[in-house]
Write a protein that holds these residues in place. Structure first.
Motif, PDB file in Angstrom:
ATOM      1  N   PHE A 193      -8.259 -20.716   2.427  1.00  0.00           N
ATOM      2  CA  PHE A 193      -8.494 -21.606   1.284  1.00  0.00           C
ATOM      3  C   PHE A 193      -7.759 -21.083   0.053  1.00  0.00           C
ATOM      4  O   PHE A 193      -7.187 -21.861  -0.723  1.00  0.00           O
ATOM      5  N   SER A 194      -7.748 -19.764  -0.125  1.00  0.00           N
ATOM      6  CA  SER A 194      -7.022 -19.169  -1.254  1.00  0.00           C
ATOM      7  C   SER A 194      -5.532 -19.466  -1.146  1.00  0.00           C
ATOM      8  O   SER A 194      -4.854 -19.707  -2.157  1.00  0.00           O
ATOM      9  N   ILE A 195      -5.008 -19.459   0.094  1.00  0.00           N
ATOM     10  CA  ILE A 195      -3.591 -19.779   0.296  1.00  0.00           C
ATOM     11  C   ILE A 195      -3.304 -21.212  -0.145  1.00  0.00           C
ATOM     12  O   ILE A 195      -2.313 -21.482  -0.843  1.00  0.00           O
ATOM     13  N   ALA A 196      -4.174 -22.150   0.256  1.00  0.00           N
ATOM     14  CA  ALA A 196      -3.978 -23.550  -0.129  1.00  0.00           C
ATOM     15  C   ALA A 196      -3.968 -23.704  -1.646  1.00  0.00           C
ATOM     16  O   ALA A 196      -3.130 -24.424  -2.211  1.00  0.00           O
ATOM     17  N   VAL A 197      -4.889 -23.016  -2.320  1.00  0.00           N
ATOM     18  CA  VAL A 197      -4.956 -23.094  -3.783  1.00  0.00           C
ATOM     19  C   VAL A 197      -3.720 -22.473  -4.414  1.00  0.00           C
ATOM     20  O   VAL A 197      -3.140 -23.023  -5.368  1.00  0.00           O
ATOM     21  N   ALA A 198      -3.286 -21.324  -3.875  1.00  0.00           N
ATOM     22  CA  ALA A 198      -2.096 -20.659  -4.423  1.00  0.00           C
ATOM     23  C   ALA A 198      -0.849 -21.529  -4.274  1.00  0.00           C
ATOM     24  O   ALA A 198      -0.008 -21.598  -5.181  1.00  0.00           O
ATOM     25  N   LEU A 199      -0.727 -22.203  -3.131  1.00  0.00           N
ATOM     26  CA  LEU A 199       0.414 -23.100  -2.924  1.00  0.00           C
ATOM     27  C   LEU A 199       0.396 -24.248  -3.927  1.00  0.00           C
ATOM     28  O   LEU A 199       1.434 -24.619  -4.495  1.00  0.00           O
ATOM     29  N   LEU A 200      -0.780 -24.810  -4.144  1.00  0.00           N
ATOM     30  CA  LEU A 200      -0.916 -25.919  -5.086  1.00  0.00           C
ATOM     31  C   LEU A 200      -0.575 -25.466  -6.500  1.00  0.00           C
ATOM     32  O   LEU A 200       0.154 -26.148  -7.236  1.00  0.00           O
ATOM     33  N   HIS A 201      -1.088 -24.307  -6.890  1.00  0.00           N
ATOM     34  CA  HIS A 201      -0.812 -23.774  -8.232  1.00  0.00           C
ATOM     35  C   HIS A 201       0.687 -23.544  -8.427  1.00  0.00           C
ATOM     36  O   HIS A 201       1.256 -23.922  -9.460  1.00  0.00           O
ATOM     37  N   HIS A 202       1.329 -22.955  -7.424  1.00  0.00           N
ATOM     38  CA  HIS A 202       2.762 -22.680  -7.541  1.00  0.00           C
ATOM     39  C   HIS A 202       3.564 -23.976  -7.626  1.00  0.00           C
ATOM     40  O   HIS A 202       4.530 -24.080  -8.393  1.00  0.00           O
ATOM     41  N   ALA A 203       3.147 -24.982  -6.860  1.00  0.00           N
ATOM     42  CA  ALA A 203       3.857 -26.266  -6.890  1.00  0.00           C
ATOM     43  C   ALA A 203       3.786 -26.897  -8.273  1.00  0.00           C
ATOM     44  O   ALA A 203       4.774 -27.468  -8.759  1.00  0.00           O
ATOM     45  N   ILE A 204       2.652 -26.800  -8.923  1.00  0.00           N
ATOM     46  CA  ILE A 204       2.468 -27.414 -10.238  1.00  0.00           C
ATOM     47  C   ILE A 204       3.180 -26.624 -11.332  1.00  0.00           C
ATOM     48  O   ILE A 204       3.819 -27.192 -12.225  1.00  0.00           O
ATOM     49  N   GLU A 205       3.094 -25.304 -11.243  1.00  0.00           N
ATOM     50  CA  GLU A 205       3.616 -24.474 -12.327  1.00  0.00           C
ATOM     51  C   GLU A 205       5.096 -24.130 -12.191  1.00  0.00           C
ATOM     52  O   GLU A 205       5.772 -23.903 -13.193  1.00  0.00           O
ATOM     53  N   HIS A 206       5.606 -24.084 -10.953  1.00  0.00           N
ATOM     54  CA  HIS A 206       6.945 -23.510 -10.773  1.00  0.00           C
ATOM     55  C   HIS A 206       7.914 -24.348  -9.952  1.00  0.00           C
ATOM     56  O   HIS A 206       9.059 -23.945  -9.760  1.00  0.00           O
ATOM     57  N   SER A 207       7.483 -25.511  -9.463  1.00  0.00           N
ATOM     58  CA  SER A 207       8.391 -26.284  -8.609  1.00  0.00           C
ATOM     59  C   SER A 207       9.208 -27.308  -9.393  1.00  0.00           C
ATOM     60  O   SER A 207      10.024 -28.016  -8.819  1.00  0.00           O
ATOM     61  N   GLY A 208       8.966 -27.398 -10.694  1.00  0.00           N
ATOM     62  CA  GLY A 208       9.764 -28.297 -11.524  1.00  0.00           C
ATOM     63  C   GLY A 208       9.331 -29.746 -11.493  1.00  0.00           C
ATOM     64  O   GLY A 208      10.157 -30.640 -11.723  1.00  0.00           O
ATOM     65  N   ILE A 209       8.030 -30.019 -11.247  1.00  0.00           N
ATOM     66  CA  ILE A 209       7.594 -31.413 -11.209  1.00  0.00           C
ATOM     67  C   ILE A 209       7.430 -32.006 -12.606  1.00  0.00           C
ATOM     68  O   ILE A 209       7.281 -33.213 -12.754  1.00  0.00           O
ATOM     69  N   GLY A 210       7.456 -31.155 -13.638  1.00  0.00           N
ATOM     70  CA  GLY A 210       7.437 -31.678 -15.006  1.00  0.00           C
ATOM     71  C   GLY A 210       6.042 -31.959 -15.519  1.00  0.00           C
ATOM     72  O   GLY A 210       5.039 -31.837 -14.805  1.00  0.00           O
ATOM     73  N   THR A 211       5.975 -32.364 -16.779  1.00  0.00           N
ATOM     74  CA  THR A 211       4.690 -32.609 -17.420  1.00  0.00           C
ATOM     75  C   THR A 211       4.088 -33.922 -16.921  1.00  0.00           C
ATOM     76  O   THR A 211       4.812 -34.877 -16.647  1.00  0.00           O
ATOM     77  N   PRO A 212       2.767 -33.985 -16.814  1.00  0.00           N
ATOM     78  CA  PRO A 212       2.133 -35.168 -16.223  1.00  0.00           C
ATOM     79  C   PRO A 212       2.182 -36.413 -17.097  1.00  0.00           C
ATOM     80  O   PRO A 212       1.937 -37.514 -16.603  1.00  0.00           O
ATOM     81  N   LYS A 213       2.492 -36.277 -18.380  1.00  0.00           N
ATOM     82  CA  LYS A 213       2.481 -37.438 -19.267  1.00  0.00           C
ATOM     83  C   LYS A 213       3.794 -38.214 -19.247  1.00  0.00           C
ATOM     84  O   LYS A 213       3.853 -39.332 -19.752  1.00  0.00           O
ATOM     85  N   GLN A 214       4.841 -37.625 -18.678  1.00  0.00           N
ATOM     86  CA  GLN A 214       6.150 -38.291 -18.681  1.00  0.00           C
ATOM     87  C   GLN A 214       6.271 -39.192 -17.458  1.00  0.00           C
ATOM     88  O   GLN A 214       6.019 -38.772 -16.328  1.00  0.00           O
ATOM     89  N   VAL A 215       6.692 -40.425 -17.709  1.00  0.00           N
ATOM     90  CA  VAL A 215       6.741 -41.441 -16.659  1.00  0.00           C
ATOM     91  C   VAL A 215       7.578 -40.992 -15.471  1.00  0.00           C
ATOM     92  O   VAL A 215       7.212 -41.236 -14.309  1.00  0.00           O
ATOM     93  N   GLU A 216       8.685 -40.320 -15.731  1.00  0.00           N
ATOM     94  CA  GLU A 216       9.584 -39.940 -14.636  1.00  0.00           C
ATOM     95  C   GLU A 216       8.942 -38.923 -13.688  1.00  0.00           C
ATOM     96  O   GLU A 216       9.442 -38.711 -12.571  1.00  0.00           O
ATOM     97  N   ASN A 217       7.841 -38.295 -14.110  1.00  0.00           N
ATOM     98  CA  ASN A 217       7.171 -37.306 -13.259  1.00  0.00           C
ATOM     99  C   ASN A 217       5.938 -37.861 -12.552  1.00  0.00           C
ATOM    100  O   ASN A 217       5.297 -37.150 -11.777  1.00  0.00           O
TER     101      ASN A 217
END
Length: 623
Positions: A193-217
């Motif tokens: 479960f910790s692995i799943a959370v760590a993957l999710l955190h890394h995807a949000i913080e470091h994968s370049g998906i951008g800020t949630p308020k911008q339409v393109e993201n």
């Protein structure tokens, strides 16, 4: 694999018609993934339970009940669970013998996420997996080999989109259910479960998906949203370390911001409350992470017009953070800053001004004069001053912020443009209409050139320019600007986003100024009222505001008595929901009193929602 129709026919080979409908059977077949073994076991189980004259009270005896159980991730029949678990176990053993050594832990991790398409190229990162003992030594090549092996055996499917390569992975629903109930040790469960959370955190913080308020993201955040919710809901069952609980709370905050931007207000409240239950249960009511979530909930409640609940949440967050981090912490003053915005929206303008000044006084001692955060505090104070009637002082502060942002960020940075936008409002409030109009037009030209015709900021400035033009008597161009903004918001946000509906209401109100369009405007406003009620709720401020506009049209159509009744109904709700000091409440009261005076004397014009004067309807909306 069987299709839904063949799967349904196979089920009825074992069952009598009174066990359920053909649609129920199709649904069960779909949830079993068309797997013949699983469909056969389901048919045998239901044949036994439905024919038993003395079934156990908890037995599932119909197809609909069986389908509901599968939707909850539960396979009703223990024998079927064991059989399927054995089948998948043999498959994993086969992969082990073939040297695919990470198939078992990867399948467990993937099964912890939601029963939804998984953006595996964003989520799965070998460098994060390798930090944990279950994936010690894994490389990118081995990770890809494992994904391919799982899909080759039918345990998961790669879902292809418009891109050349697949972006999503979908674990077979039965595999996911069986894997979740596997007999793992508490230590193994916690690590996975910790692995799943760590993957999710890394995807949000470091994968370049951008800020949630911008339409393109938005699409990236939409892909992650169900998985954040799934992990938040399951976190309480695991004794996660504080670090990972912080990761989940931050992820929920990001998805909440995305949902608010998309107009998904009810969903955002539901997720934030789930995150709060997680934090309170695992960390306690006074923990800093819990108080951050309380702050997030307060912001969501404001957007949902649940002002009394929002007030309680803000007070809890501020009081708790004062004890947890102290009054010198930026976190504490960030919460105070949002609370000041709430006070302003609720109509407590003097309190909002006072709090903005207090924040500035404290933060000036810790921040450089040109620090972006300090400039934001100044900008917000200016906006409050403008709305409280101190447009001259607001203009001076805007000019100071504008000069600093232009020098450090450039004239066309979004923050600079944001200040230019509000500076135009200050000029208009001071009666400098020509200067305000020129600034709006220049701003639109710059935004179209740099960000495009459909950028939300461009569309917002067209909307604001339309109000200025209407106030100056140029109805024709005001309508043209609103139409352009409306079509843009339809393309960007969709037909039923609150921002789109707000412009539909604005356009209908403008068209109502011309007698030949009164009937059309009345019909459109009635429709927008219903759409707002369906989207945001019957007592949301935007729903009530549109009802107010419709009451104006009723009055202009010689239905003054019905208009007066409707205003009285709106006012009663606004008093209860928004409070007596809210701008909308005060405007409705003023219009209701004016309508009553007119009805007691003679027919006349109806005052605008946004001003107490009759005849010309000069809108004074907050932008």
């Amino acid at each position: 694999m069987l299709d839904d129709a063949d799967g349904a026919r196979m089920l009825f080979d074992y069952l009598s018609p009174d066990t359920g409908t053909i649609d129920d059977a199709r649904a069960v077949s779909a949830k079993l993934g068309g797997l013949p073994l699983a469909i056969r076991l389901a048919g045998l189980y239901l044949a036994e339970t439905s024919n038993n004259p003395w079934p156990d009270p908890h037995s599932i005896v119909t197809l609909a009940e069986y389908g509901d159980s599968l939707s909850k991730g539960v396979i009703p029949d223990a024998e079927a669970r064991d059989a399927l678990s054995h089948v998948w176990g043999l498959s994993i053993d086969l992969l082990d013998r073939r040297g695919v050594r990470f198939a078992r832990p990867l399948l467990h991790v993937l099964s912890l996420f939601a029963d939804a398409k998984l953006p595996f190229r964003t989520l799965l990162d070998p460098s994060i997996l390798a930090r944990f003992s279950a994936f010690a030594g894994i490389t990118g090549a081995e990770l890809w080999k494992t994904v391919v092996a799982l899909t080759d055996l039918g345990m998961a499917d790669q879902i292809h989109s418009d891109a050349p390569s697949s972006k999503f992975l979908k674990v077979h629903p039965l595999v996911q259910s069986v894997t979740r109930i596997s007999n793992l040790s508490a230590v193994d469960n916690l690590e996975l479960f910790s692995i799943a959370v760590a993957l999710l955190h890394h995807a949000i913080e470091h994968s370049g998906i951008g800020t949630p308020k911008q339409v393109e993201n938005w699409q990236d955040w939409d892909d992650l949203a169900p998985h954040v919710r799934a992990l938040v809901n399951r976190a309480v069952a695991h004794e996660l370390p504080e670090e990972f609980l912080d990761y989940l709370a931050d992820a929920a905050c990001g998805v909440t911001k995305y949902m608010l931007s998309r107009g998904l207000h009810e969903e955002s409240e539901s997720l934030t409350r789930a995150a709060l239950r997680m934090s309170e249960t695992a960390l306690g009511n006074g923990h800093e992470t819990t108080l951050h979530v309380v702050h997030d909930l307060a912001v969501v409640l404001v957007r949902r017009c649940k002002y009394f609940e929002a007030e309680a949440a803000f007070r809890r967050a501020i009081s708790g953070l004062r004890d947890a981090v102290g009054e010198e912490s930026p976190v504490f003053w960030s919460t105070q800053h949002d609370y000041a915005h709430f006070l302003e929206e609720r109509g407590e303008l003097a309190l909002a001004e006072s709090l903005h000044r207090e924040i500035l006084q404290v933060r000036m001692g810790n921040l450089d004069e040109k620090d972006p955060h300090l400039l934001t505090f100044y900008h917000c104070l200016a906006t409050t001053l403008r709305r409280v009637g101190k447009a001259g002082e607001a203009k001076e502060i805007y000019e100071k912020v504008l000069a600093a942002r232009t020098k450090t960020l450039g004239p066309n940075h979004q923050s600079t443009m944001h200040t230019r936008h509000h500076y135009a409002h200050a000029l208009s409030a001071l009666g400098l209409k020509d200067d305000a109009e020129e600034l709006h037009r220049q701003l639109i030209e710059d935004q179209v050139s740099l960000m495009g015709e459909d950028h939300p900021s461009t569309l917002n400035n067209r909307h604001c320019l339309s109000h200025l033009l209407l106030a100056r008597g140029d109805l024709e161009e005001a309508v043209a600007q609103v139409r352009m903004a409306l079509e843009g918001r339809k393309r960007v946000f969709g037909e039923q986003h609150p921002a789109t509906l707000d412009l539909r209401q604005c356009l209908a109100s403008m068209l109502a100024e011309r007698q030949e369009f009164t009937a059309e405007a009345r019909q459109e406003l009635a429709l927008v009222v219903q759409l707002f009620a369906d989207t945001l709720g019957a007592e949301h401020s935007l729903t009530l505001r549109t009802r107010h506009e419709l009451a104006h049209v009723l009055s202009a159509s010689d239905e003054a008595i019905e208009a007066q009744k409707e205003l009285a109904r709106i006012y009663a709700i606004q008093l209860r929901v928004l409070g007596s000091k809210h701008q909308d409440t005060r405007e409705t009261k003023m219009c209701l009193e004016a309508e009553r005076r007119r009805s007691s004397r003679r027919p006349g014009t109806f005052p605008l929602h946004g001003g107490g004067k009759a005849s010309k309807r000069k809108k004074k909306r907050k932008h």
